[in-house]
Write a protein that holds these residues in place. Structure first.
Motif, mmCIF file in Angstrom:
data_model
loop_
_atom_site.group_PDB
_atom_site.id
_atom_site.type_symbol
_atom_site.label_atom_id
_atom_site.label_comp_id
_atom_site.label_asym_id
_atom_site.label_seq_id
_atom_site.Cartn_x
_atom_site.Cartn_y
_atom_site.Cartn_z
ATOM 1 N N UNK A 370 -18.694 36.029 57.091
ATOM 2 C CA UNK A 370 -17.803 37.046 57.661
ATOM 3 C C UNK A 370 -18.095 38.240 56.419
ATOM 4 N N UNK A 371 -18.230 37.903 55.240
ATOM 5 C CA UNK A 371 -18.290 38.806 54.274
ATOM 6 C C UNK A 371 -19.663 39.868 54.521
ATOM 7 N N UNK A 372 -20.712 39.302 55.442
ATOM 8 C CA UNK A 372 -21.718 40.094 55.697
ATOM 9 C C UNK A 372 -21.388 41.232 56.726
ATOM 10 N N UNK A 373 -20.303 41.137 57.506
ATOM 11 C CA UNK A 373 -19.786 42.219 58.358
ATOM 12 C C UNK A 373 -19.744 43.538 57.665
ATOM 13 N N UNK A 374 -18.912 43.564 56.513
ATOM 14 C CA UNK A 374 -18.737 44.772 55.663
ATOM 15 C C UNK A 374 -19.872 45.479 55.540
ATOM 16 N N UNK A 375 -21.020 45.266 55.097
ATOM 17 C CA UNK A 375 -22.265 45.731 54.956
ATOM 18 C C UNK A 375 -22.759 46.293 56.126
ATOM 19 N N UNK A 376 -22.626 45.570 57.350
ATOM 20 C CA UNK A 376 -23.091 46.144 58.520
ATOM 21 C C UNK A 376 -22.111 47.122 59.245
ATOM 22 N N UNK A 377 -20.838 47.172 58.868
ATOM 23 C CA UNK A 377 -20.092 48.272 59.302
ATOM 24 C C UNK A 377 -20.392 49.480 58.380
ATOM 25 N N UNK A 378 -20.462 49.271 57.188
ATOM 26 C CA UNK A 378 -20.817 50.523 56.340
ATOM 27 C C UNK A 378 -22.230 51.203 56.981
ATOM 28 N N UNK A 379 -23.039 50.215 57.193
ATOM 29 C CA UNK A 379 -24.341 51.052 57.450
ATOM 30 C C UNK A 379 -24.110 51.448 58.964
ATOM 31 N N UNK A 380 -23.559 50.813 59.768
ATOM 32 C CA UNK A 380 -23.384 51.414 61.201
ATOM 33 C C UNK A 380 -22.547 52.929 60.940
ATOM 34 N N UNK A 381 -21.570 52.856 60.473
ATOM 35 C CA UNK A 381 -20.730 54.078 60.347
ATOM 36 C C UNK A 381 -21.512 55.144 59.482
ATOM 37 N N UNK A 382 -22.187 54.980 58.372
ATOM 38 C CA UNK A 382 -23.058 55.902 58.046
ATOM 39 C C UNK A 382 -23.995 56.638 58.734
ATOM 40 N N UNK A 383 -24.859 55.854 59.600
ATOM 41 C CA UNK A 383 -25.659 56.450 60.484
ATOM 42 C C UNK A 383 -25.087 57.014 61.676
ATOM 43 N N UNK A 384 -23.669 56.491 61.867
ATOM 44 C CA UNK A 384 -23.013 57.139 63.151
ATOM 45 C C UNK A 384 -22.392 58.508 62.605
#
Length: 470
Positions: A370-384
């Motif tokens: 579950x801790x890996x989700x935060x990095x995926x969120x940050x990456x997706x939002x940065x590109x978003x």
């Protein structure tokens, strides 16, 4: 600035959600004659005569035999009273004081904050004798109101703002948070995931499909640029207090924080399969949550594989322009490598229209990955929310012209002269061409693929627009 919190509590079906909607001037809380519609506690902003506060709608408190929902609903309501600065205890004026009302009143006397007794469903405000028996609850003067018609609500609110504490000192600024909607089919594990990410039990978790009905918001704060394993959960009041405290602390001593608004939503499925009004209202609120989300977390039950409903939910997020992360939940229940490979192949084949989304295998119940989700969120939002310079976009366009791939129709041959980014969240690109009307879906897909090859746009959809060059 941290707003005072006002919890609205009482037995089921006394009109709490109707009252919350009237005071907050919204229709966010689901209202239905069926008992037990509200289960989790939900937060709504309200004000009266310039005094701003947060209303917390809660599930009905029953003191009878415990069942799969009664105990967690009661616990959610109790947690709301523990964090509240004031409590509105609502009773039903048409039924009189019941044994459950007596038990709840006894509990609220130990709450340690002001409690106002609100007698609802008093559609005739002149009938004062009907509220006399509620003095037996020992909570002082009862206030007769009609949540449906609004009678008496002003008197209650006048008294409420008098007993509320002053808001915390600090600038009245909204917290800048990344909104994250947790979406998926019923019983895919969305509420378990929300609780894991927050670090406390914010949503009721049950094996019964359709447990979550409202869209439940909560805030979490994490150090900016923190490793994925770091995290600190906080309720709305705690996060707002932390933001206010940051204004009075030297910058050198304060680590920058990123705030996230986690929205746990009701399960989404086809309208034709929805057989209850309550479930339909939850469906509508889930779609609204996607509309206001920056990033959607699509939770898939790996034990069932990818279904048509999963595809449909993914399309909701894609069409509404959300950044997306796909989560294969209950991964620990897949025992063989063949089972896991089959699920991944299904995702690759059937979610190709959101192929830009990162795919993570997790277990919301145990907390695995579950801790890996935060990095995926940050990456997706940065590109978003990112912007690509026009010079780089037109550099890519020059390469495409040199490659020579174009389309034609009759005597018309397409030539794209210029491209620029004209929007973010999600990124939007406008191409100026001589004959934009001949561009078809295949060529649009070609351009999107070339953009994604040249620039990191993982995690986010993109929008392409075409205009005629004068």
């Amino acid at each position: 600035m941290s707003l005072p919190i006002v919890a609205v509590v009482g037995r089921p079906n006394v009109g709490k959600s109707t009252f919350v909607n009237r005071i907050a001037l919204t229709r966010d809380a689901i209202v239905h004659e069926q008992r037990g519609v509200t289960r989790d506690r939900s937060y709504h902003q309200a004000d009266w005569n310039g005094t701003h506060f947060t209303l917390v709608d809660t599930g009905g408190i029953e003191m009878g035999d415990d069942d799969s929902f009664q105990t967690p609903i009661r616990n959610q309501a109790v947690m709301a009273t523990e964090e509240a600065d004031a409590i509105l205890f609502m009773v039903d004026g048409t039924t009189g004081a019941t044994s459950d009302d007596m038990a709840v009143a006894k509990m609220l006397k130990r709450a340690g904050c002001p409690v106002l007794l609100v007698v609802n469903k008093m559609d005739n405000p002149s009938d004062e004798t009907a509220v006399w028996e509620f003095y037996s609850l020992g909570l002082g003067m009862p206030y007769p109101v009609s949540s449906v018609h609004g009678h008496g609500t002003g008197d209650v609110l006048d008294e409420l703002v008098e007993v509320l504490p002053s808001p915390d000192d600090g600038e009245d600024e909204a917290i800048d948070a990344i909104s994250i909607a947790i979406i998926g089919r019923p019983n895919a594990g969305k509420s378990s995931l929300a609780n894991q990410m927050l670090g406390f039990e914010r949503s009721i978790v049950s094996d019964v499909a359709g447990t979550t009905r409202d869209a439940i918001d909560a805030l979490v704060a994490r150090p900016a640029n923190a490793p994925s394993s770091a995290g600190r959960a906080a309720d709305k009041a705690a996060v707002a207090a932390a933001a206010a405290a940051a204004d009075t602390t030297p910058e050198a001593d304060v680590a920058p924080e990123q705030f996230y608004r986690i929205i746990d939503t009701a399960g989404l499925r086809k309208k034709s399969l929805i057989d209850e009004d309550v479930e339909y209202y939850g469906f509508v609120r889930a779609l609204r949550a996607i509309d206001r989300a920056d990033v959607a977390l699509l939770v898939i039950d790996s034990t069932l594989g990818l279904t048509d409903q999963d595809q449909r939910v993914a399309s909701f997020a894609h069409e509404r322009g959300c950044a997306l992360v796909v989560l294969l939940n209950k991964w620990d229940l897949l025992e063989t490598l063949e089972e896991r490979e089959k699920v991944r192949e299904q995702v690759a084949d059937r979610l190709v229209f959101v192929g830009y989304a990162q795919v993570l295998a997790i277990s919301a119940k145990t907390g695995r990955s579950v801790h890996r989700i935060w990095g995926a969120i940050d990456s997706a939002y940065r590109h978003f929310s990112d912007t690509i310079p026009t010079s780089k976009l037109n550099g890519l366009l020059t390469e495409l012209r040199d490659f020579g791939h174009t389309i034609s129709k009759g005597r018309m041959r397409l030539r794209i002269n210029y491209v620029t980014q004209t929007g973010t969240c999600p990124p939007a690109f406008t191409f100026f061409a001589n004959h934009p009307q001949i561009i078809n879906e295949n060529y649009e897909r070609y351009l999107e693929n070339r953009l994604r090859d040249a620039f990191d746009l993982s995690g986010t959809p993109i929008r392409l627009r075409f205009k005629k060059k004068d």
